[in-house]
Motif scaffolding. Sequence first.
Motif, PDB file in Angstrom:
ATOM      1  N   ALA A  88       1.415  -1.150  -0.313  1.00 45.57           N
ATOM      2  CA  ALA A  88      -0.247   0.048   0.186  1.00 45.57           C
ATOM      3  C   ALA A  88       0.505   1.240   0.099  1.00 45.57           C
ATOM      4  O   ALA A  88       2.072   1.139   0.890  1.00 45.57           O
ATOM      5  CB  ALA A  88      -1.121  -0.235   1.196  1.00 45.57           C
ATOM      6  N   LEU A  89      -0.018   2.724  -0.414  1.00 52.79           N
ATOM      7  CA  LEU A  89       1.085   3.623  -0.774  1.00 52.79           C
ATOM      8  C   LEU A  89       0.831   4.065   1.201  1.00 52.79           C
ATOM      9  O   LEU A  89      -0.399   4.356   1.061  1.00 52.79           O
ATOM     10  CB  LEU A  89       0.946   4.188  -2.498  1.00 52.79           C
ATOM     11  CG  LEU A  89       1.070   3.945  -3.603  1.00 52.79           C
ATOM     12  CD1 LEU A  89       0.057   4.283  -4.222  1.00 52.79           C
ATOM     13  CD2 LEU A  89       2.291   4.116  -3.507  1.00 52.79           C
ATOM     14  N   THR A  90       2.047   4.832   1.127  1.00 54.22           N
ATOM     15  CA  THR A  90       1.729   5.294   1.798  1.00 54.22           C
ATOM     16  C   THR A  90       0.507   7.468   1.505  1.00 54.22           C
ATOM     17  O   THR A  90       0.822   7.069   0.548  1.00 54.22           O
ATOM     18  CB  THR A  90       3.014   6.626   2.484  1.00 54.22           C
ATOM     19  OG1 THR A  90       3.901   7.352   1.412  1.00 54.22           O
ATOM     20  CG2 THR A  90       3.969   4.979   3.135  1.00 54.22           C
ATOM     21  N   LYS A  91      -0.023   7.794   2.200  1.00 55.31           N
ATOM     22  CA  LYS A  91      -0.479   9.090   2.171  1.00 55.31           C
ATOM     23  C   LYS A  91       0.556  10.056   1.280  1.00 55.31           C
ATOM     24  O   LYS A  91       0.275  10.591   0.308  1.00 55.31           O
ATOM     25  CB  LYS A  91      -0.725   9.795   3.461  1.00 55.31           C
ATOM     26  CG  LYS A  91      -2.161  11.070   2.855  1.00 55.31           C
ATOM     27  CD  LYS A  91      -2.118  11.220   4.446  1.00 55.31           C
ATOM     28  CE  LYS A  91      -3.631  12.658   4.458  1.00 55.31           C
ATOM     29  NZ  LYS A  91      -4.111  12.761   4.969  1.00 55.31           N
ATOM     30  N   PRO A  92       1.975  10.401   1.630  1.00 49.48           N
ATOM     31  CA  PRO A  92       2.865  11.314   1.299  1.00 49.48           C
ATOM     32  C   PRO A  92       3.124  10.742  -0.457  1.00 49.48           C
ATOM     33  O   PRO A  92       3.061  11.311  -1.740  1.00 49.48           O
ATOM     34  CB  PRO A  92       3.993  11.455   1.434  1.00 49.48           C
ATOM     35  CG  PRO A  92       4.076  11.626   3.013  1.00 49.48           C
ATOM     36  CD  PRO A  92       2.518   9.980   3.006  1.00 49.48           C
ATOM     37  N   GLN A  93       3.019   9.095  -0.700  1.00 54.42           N
ATOM     38  CA  GLN A  93       3.297   8.713  -1.536  1.00 54.42           C
ATOM     39  C   GLN A  93       2.187   8.875  -2.708  1.00 54.42           C
ATOM     40  O   GLN A  93       2.209   9.232  -3.840  1.00 54.42           O
ATOM     41  CB  GLN A  93       3.800   7.519  -2.267  1.00 54.42           C
ATOM     42  CG  GLN A  93       5.393   6.979  -1.149  1.00 54.42           C
ATOM     43  CD  GLN A  93       5.270   5.612  -1.082  1.00 54.42           C
ATOM     44  OE1 GLN A  93       3.734   4.928  -0.646  1.00 54.42           O
ATOM     45  NE2 GLN A  93       6.539   4.973  -1.285  1.00 54.42           N
ATOM     46  N   LYS A  94       0.704   8.561  -2.410  1.00 58.53           N
ATOM     47  CA  LYS A  94      -0.210   9.090  -2.660  1.00 58.53           C
ATOM     48  C   LYS A  94      -0.760  10.237  -3.272  1.00 58.53           C
ATOM     49  O   LYS A  94      -1.062  11.032  -4.403  1.00 58.53           O
ATOM     50  CB  LYS A  94      -1.551   8.372  -1.518  1.00 58.53           C
ATOM     51  CG  LYS A  94      -1.786   7.490  -1.810  1.00 58.53           C
ATOM     52  CD  LYS A  94      -3.017   6.689  -0.450  1.00 58.53           C
ATOM     53  CE  LYS A  94      -2.712   5.347  -0.257  1.00 58.53           C
ATOM     54  NZ  LYS A  94      -4.139   5.548   0.820  1.00 58.53           N
ATOM     55  N   ILE A  95      -0.228  11.428  -2.979  1.00 62.29           N
ATOM     56  CA  ILE A  95      -0.247  12.958  -2.933  1.00 62.29           C
ATOM     57  C   ILE A  95       0.782  12.890  -4.252  1.00 62.29           C
ATOM     58  O   ILE A  95       0.140  13.698  -5.163  1.00 62.29           O
ATOM     59  CB  ILE A  95      -0.322  13.704  -1.558  1.00 62.29           C
ATOM     60  CG1 ILE A  95      -1.521  13.433  -0.428  1.00 62.29           C
ATOM     61  CG2 ILE A  95       0.346  15.078  -1.820  1.00 62.29           C
ATOM     62  CD1 ILE A  95      -2.173  13.609  -1.111  1.00 62.29           C
TER      63      ILE A  95
END
Length: 117
Positions: A3-10
Amino acid sequence: MVALTKPQKIKKIMVFFDLFCKNFIKIVNNDGEIVPFLLNDQQQYYIDNAGEYNLILKPRQLGFTTASLAYCLWMAVNNPNTNYLIVSYKGDSTKELFAKLKRMNDHLPRTKYDVFP
């Protein structure tokens, strides 16, 4: 799959125009409600196939103006200190376009994320 981290998603959202629209651009629909901007098939085709210079021969109400304004905002957010030009055949129309662009910009979640200049 990790799963992507929040910063990676943004970061991913900021790279892809359609994800940027879906997650950050808000428009007023025909019922007067503020909703996320989801690209329709014609808008997506244009974005996927646009070149450096583009002419659009189109009927009204396909959403190319809205997509173009959102694209300019996405480009400006990702490329600070750049300029974009809104041109129309009438002054009133230009004011309406600027108001629509301003509304999009005002709804960017600046307090939630630090990626917006």
